[in-house]
Design an enzyme around this catalytic site. Sequence first.
Site, PDB file in Angstrom:
ATOM      1  N   SER A 251      -4.739 -18.425  10.621  1.00 61.43           N
ATOM      2  CA  SER A 251      -6.082 -18.953  10.371  1.00 61.43           C
ATOM      3  C   SER A 251      -7.064 -18.219  11.272  1.00 61.43           C
ATOM      4  O   SER A 251      -6.672 -17.540  12.219  1.00 61.43           O
ATOM      5  CB  SER A 251      -6.107 -20.449  10.688  1.00 61.43           C
ATOM      6  OG  SER A 251      -7.429 -20.963  10.757  1.00 61.43           O
TER       7      SER A 251
ATOM      8  N   TYR B  65      -4.572 -28.244  14.865  1.00 62.56           N
ATOM      9  CA  TYR B  65      -4.512 -27.161  13.878  1.00 62.56           C
ATOM     10  C   TYR B  65      -4.618 -25.807  14.578  1.00 62.56           C
ATOM     11  O   TYR B  65      -3.848 -24.883  14.303  1.00 62.56           O
ATOM     12  CB  TYR B  65      -5.644 -27.339  12.868  1.00 62.56           C
ATOM     13  CG  TYR B  65      -5.620 -26.361  11.727  1.00 62.56           C
ATOM     14  CD1 TYR B  65      -4.804 -26.581  10.616  1.00 62.56           C
ATOM     15  CD2 TYR B  65      -6.423 -25.226  11.733  1.00 62.56           C
ATOM     16  CE1 TYR B  65      -4.788 -25.686   9.553  1.00 62.56           C
ATOM     17  CE2 TYR B  65      -6.412 -24.331  10.681  1.00 62.56           C
ATOM     18  CZ  TYR B  65      -5.597 -24.560   9.588  1.00 62.56           C
ATOM     19  OH  TYR B  65      -5.585 -23.669   8.537  1.00 62.56           O
TER      20      TYR B  65
END
Length: 252
Positions: free
Chosen positions: A142, A155
């Site tokens: 990400s 996350y």
Amino acid sequence: MSGLFDLTGRVALVTGGNGGIGLGMAKAIHGAGASVMIAGRNTEKNAAAVAALGERAASVVADVNDAASVAAMVKATTDRFGGLDILVINAGMNIRKPVQELAFDEWRQVIATNLDSAFACAKAAYPALKASGRGKVITIGSMMSIFAAGFAPAYAASKGGIVQFTKALATGWAADNIQANAVLPGWIDTDLTRRARQDVAGLNEKVVARTPAGRWGVPDDLGGIAVFLASSASDFVTGTAIPVDGGYAAMI
């Protein structure tokens, strides 16, 4: 040159392949000639994904948080298609809360789904990837593998861990001719990020303003990198983390 990207005769397993980025990658890998197993928890979404791909596609219901389910997922792939050459570790989730509001169980849920499951999938797939003699592992990081975000600490931690885990795979499995690389998607228009736009005020405007391409990405934007990393074109590329972000990470 076309032969470098030809995946005819290869078999791919894509976790979380029934929607979003996973489906975008699955479509491209399938379009390059590979047989594709879609793994996901939702039977109806799995069936729709298989229908979108057509021939040489199948699906398996799997829970990447359960080691037995992961083992069964890999076995279903090798039983159906005769082997496994490409593993795309894509399944993931997010809980958007700052550290002080995030429960420990929520932290563990995100880490387990995004990072622990990557370990489980890679470990279960290793014998088949080694037997292939040309194994490829593609993990999904990400922008938060690079940057931090106060609204998504678990996350960000999991996606930072994905990059280091991918490097460990690359170095540990190089002797087996298995290449492992991480893709770092930018802000891609998926169900997950649509919810983020609802939860985080001004997110849409901030993303567009920072992204040189001037737009959010779409799942099909991940297709080219997926085929490259799954094919012989990337046989000397391993241990990398490649942004696919419209230039977002390049902006100061």
